[in-house]
Write a protein that holds these residues in place. Structure first.
Motif, short mmCIF file in Angstrom:
data_model
loop_
_atom_site.label_atom_id
_atom_site.label_comp_id
_atom_site.label_asym_id
_atom_site.label_seq_id
_atom_site.Cartn_x
_atom_site.Cartn_y
_atom_site.Cartn_z
N TYR A 239 34.29 -22.26 -22.26
CA TYR A 239 35.72 -22.01 -22.37
C TYR A 239 36.25 -21.32 -21.11
O TYR A 239 37.36 -21.60 -20.65
N THR A 240 35.43 -20.43 -20.53
CA THR A 240 35.83 -19.73 -19.31
C THR A 240 36.05 -20.71 -18.17
O THR A 240 37.02 -20.60 -17.40
N GLU A 241 35.14 -21.68 -18.04
CA GLU A 241 35.28 -22.68 -16.98
C GLU A 241 36.55 -23.50 -17.17
O GLU A 241 37.21 -23.87 -16.19
N GLN B 31 43.91 -22.89 -14.89
CA GLN B 31 44.80 -21.86 -14.36
C GLN B 31 44.53 -21.52 -12.91
O GLN B 31 45.21 -20.66 -12.33
N GLY B 32 43.55 -22.18 -12.31
CA GLY B 32 43.27 -21.96 -10.90
C GLY B 32 42.75 -20.58 -10.57
O GLY B 32 43.02 -20.04 -9.49
N THR C 157 54.19 -24.02 -0.03
CA THR C 157 53.96 -22.60 0.24
C THR C 157 53.03 -21.98 -0.79
O THR C 157 52.20 -21.13 -0.47
N ALA C 158 53.17 -22.43 -2.05
CA ALA C 158 52.36 -21.87 -3.14
C ALA C 158 50.87 -22.11 -2.92
O ALA C 158 50.03 -21.36 -3.45
N GLN C 159 50.53 -23.13 -2.12
CA GLN C 159 49.11 -23.45 -1.91
C GLN C 159 48.39 -22.44 -1.03
O GLN C 159 47.18 -22.31 -1.11
#
Length: 681
Positions: A65-67, A73-74, A378-380
């Motif tokens: 689940y963590t993965e 969510q990056g 820009t967000a990248q």
């Protein structure tokens, strides 16, 4: 023969020795077996319906689940609070799927591969929209895209292991989603089957319509409970016992809990610490104001915000910096400002402020040939932890190159040629150097706090002395009733798992060791005051006793006020008896009336009004949540709405499905769930 004789002469002794040896062997094996059993028990996270869940099995589910969360969510890592949320979600899902699977097996319910194929081909299940296999043209899940991916992944496993490794993350994500889809469909089948055992009929549907659409305007006489002082009500132990017996089903606990008292000390910076940190920031701010390249200054300052040297949006900065940055002119450095919310000192230097594109489309040119167009936003890049000089130069060049223009950059050991194809979303961007420095305590300050707290704990090893000494040391003793093993933390303090574990492994009236917890800034000691066994809560539980007292007081006040209201045969009579007279509009049976003067929702009042004819006074005083009421129905009418039998049959069916939705709690109680997660997390 001589040797044989010697052996025979020692026969009794040898038998004894061999016997002892054999016993030791058996005992050792028994001990090993016992230890093995204990080790197995220690590795058991839980037991549901007699099936044991091991630590490793639970951890595998958590990792899975963590993965998924990291991918969707990056995020690279999850903090303690996020991990605890994952553990709880995994636990709840495991419990639910286990209980449903058990019930479904008894009933012969299952989800077939054909059903899954049909769902995939339809592509309408909301869960499928969270996968990478959505057709961008149709906006729907596309089973063909999934099939193509699975085929390519299978080929890559033998022909291109490196590519297969890159694809494995998406493959694992899909298997996770498919597993959850099967569980969801099975749960829906079970709930639908259970819901079908509740029957609706036309009479019930018409009654529901009448309850919704028959409303009354009333004149209400209010005798508030607050009109009688609590101190004027006597409450005896027999009153509490009678109320406990009356409400006993409410007090059943499905798990064992603990009541604790604790002392928690948060270590903070001393006056000397603050002065030293302020002086450091002042020196770095002076250098920041005069130096052209702020990168090394920001790094040496220990700022929590890295200097990237590229234009970013205001949203790249924390909220307090966002609120200040426009007040700092380009080339200027702000004064030092303290933010008490995150306990930091802050300095801002604005290097530049420009209107630049938020999205840039470009193509790399190799050997004169233009490559595939690609976009950069820009967000990248604006939230990366660091950036090398080559990347800085590249991003700055992209931001400042016009559409149609080609540029060649000299990078370390290489050159790069690109052409800008498009620019979109012009926004204000900033190049800013930020010093955000935490006001942390020194080692000396922590050591002094630790030594004082250690002296307090070691010198007070029973609850009574701990409470007496707390005031002398300047500490406060707090209480936390009904601590559950599944709550992860003590009093919401980070890193307090070991203290929680101690709570569930200790005896009443014992004092814990000193725990260093929090974010390396908290000292904690516990006192275990009560073990609340699974079953009905003890009447002497302090929190329960207070609740019982409140209910008894309310009952006794109600009895007095009912006696007072009995003589009222009209609203005028009620007013003479001291009632507050207020109008209440649109009272219906289907929802509780709200009485503003008592601040209470009153379902009993709604029921009494529904049973009283138009123009009539209430038959008897109504005992409510906030007071006692009498009323006169001034106007009762039915709304001019047409009855739609089909609609109300459906609404009745929905009500029944909601009732059926409560089945999980019943299944849980019957499953005899054992939860030992506190031993591990």
């Amino acid at each position: 023969m001589a040797v044989l004789g010697k052996i025979r002469s020692k026969g009794a002794l040898l038998v004894s020795i061999i016997g002892l040896g054999l016993f030791a062997f058996i005992a050792e094996e028994a001990f090993r077996s016992c230890e093995s059993t204990k080790n197995n028990e220690r590795q058991q996270i839980a037991e549901v319906l007699g099936e044991k869940l091991t630590y490793q099995e639970y951890q595998d589910l958590i990792d899975e689940y963590t993965e998924v969360i990291k991918m969707t969510q990056g995020q690279e890592t999850l903090n303690e609070d996020q991990l605890n949320q994952v553990r709880d979600m995994v636990w709840n899902q495991y419990i639910q799927s286990s209980l449903i699977a058990d019930e479904a097996k008894k009933l012969g319910l299952k989800v077939t591969d054909d059903e899954i194929r049909d769902i995939l081909n339809q592509g309408t299940n909301p869960m499928l929209m969270q996968t990478p296999f959505v057709n961008q043209q149709t906006g729907r899940f596309d089973a063909n895209i999934l099939k193509q991916f699975m085929s390519e992944y299978k080929k890559a496993q033998t022909s291109n292991p490196q590519q297969a490794e890159q694809m494995r993350t998406i493959y694992r994500y899909w298997t996770f989603m498919e597993k959850n889809l099967r569980q969801q469909i099975l749960a829906q089948k079970y709930q639908t089957l259970l819901g079908s055992t509740f029957f609706s009929n036309k009479i019930e549907a018409k009654q529901l319509f009448n309850e919704d659409n028959t409303e009354a305007n009333i004149e209400l006489g209010v005798f508030p409970y607050a009109s009688i002082n609590d101190k004027d009500i006597e409450v005896s132990e027999s009153d509490l016992k009678a109320k406990y017996d009356e409400l006993k089903p409410r007090f059943k606990q499905s798990e064992e809990t603990r009541d604790i008292k604790y002392v928690s000390v948060k270590v903070t910076a001393s006056a000397n610490d603050r002065a030293a940190i302020f002086n450091d920031v002042k020196n770095f701010a002076a250098k920041l104001a005069t130096e052209n390249d702020p990168s090394e200054i920001v790094r040496k300052s220990g700022s929590s915000i890295a200097y990237l040297g590229v234009p970013v949006l205001k949203t790249a900065f924390p909220t307090d910096i966002q609120n200040q940055i426009d007040s700092v002119s380009v080339g200027s450095t702000s004064a030092i400002k303290e933010n008490t919310q995150d306990n930091t000192l802050n300095v801002i230097k604005v290097i530049s402020k420009q209107e630049l594109p938020d999205s840039i489309q470009y193509a790399i040119i190799n050997d004169g040939k233009e490559g595939e167009p690609q976009w950069i936003t820009t967000a990248q890049y604006q939230n990366v932890p660091s950036m090398d000089v080559n990347t800085q130069n590249y991003i700055n060049a992209l931001n400042n190159t016009a559409v149609g223009e080609t540029r060649t950059l000299d990078l370390t050991g290489d050159t790069l040629t690109f052409k800008v194809l498009d620019r979109k979303g012009m926004k204000t961007k900033y190049v800013a150097a930020i010093i955000k420095k935490s006001i942390d305590f020194s080692k000396e300050t922590y050591s002094a706090a630790y030594n004082k707290f250690s002296q307090f704990v070691s010198g007070n090893q029973n609850i009574e002395s701990l409470e007496k000494a707390a005031k002398k040391f300047g500490y406060q003793v707090l209480e936390s009733p009904s601590v559950r093993s599944g709550q992860h933390l003590i009093a919401g303090i980070h890193g307090s798992h070991e203290a929680l574990k101690w709570t569930f492994e200790s005896e009443e009236n014992t004092i814990s060791p000193l725990y260093e917890c929090g974010d390396n800034d908290n000292l904690l000691v516990l006192a275990l005051t009560k073990i609340n066994k699974k079953g009905y809560m003890d009447i002497n539980n302090a929190m329960l006793k207070e609740y019982l007292k409140t209910e008894v007081i309310k009952d006794k006040k109600a009895a007095k006020l009912i006696e007072k209201a009995k003589g009222a045969k009209s609203i005028a009579d009620a007013k003479k008896q001291g009632a507050q007279i207020v109008p209440v509009q649109q009272v219906t049976f289907s929802s509780p009336a709200f009485v503003a003067s008592t601040g209470a929702a009153e379902p009993a009042l709604s029921g009494a009004v529904a049973g009283t004819q138009n123009g009539k006074f209430s038959k008897a005083p109504v005992k409510g949540n906030g007071g006692v009421y009498v009323f006169n129905v001034k106007n009762k009418l039915s709304r001019a709405l047409q009855y739609n039998e089909k609609e109300y049959m459906q609404r009745q069916a929905q009500r029944q499905m909601q009732m059926a939705g409560n089945f999980m709690q019943e299944l849980y109680l019957k499953a005899k769930v054992k939860d030992n997660r506190y031993m591990f997390f």
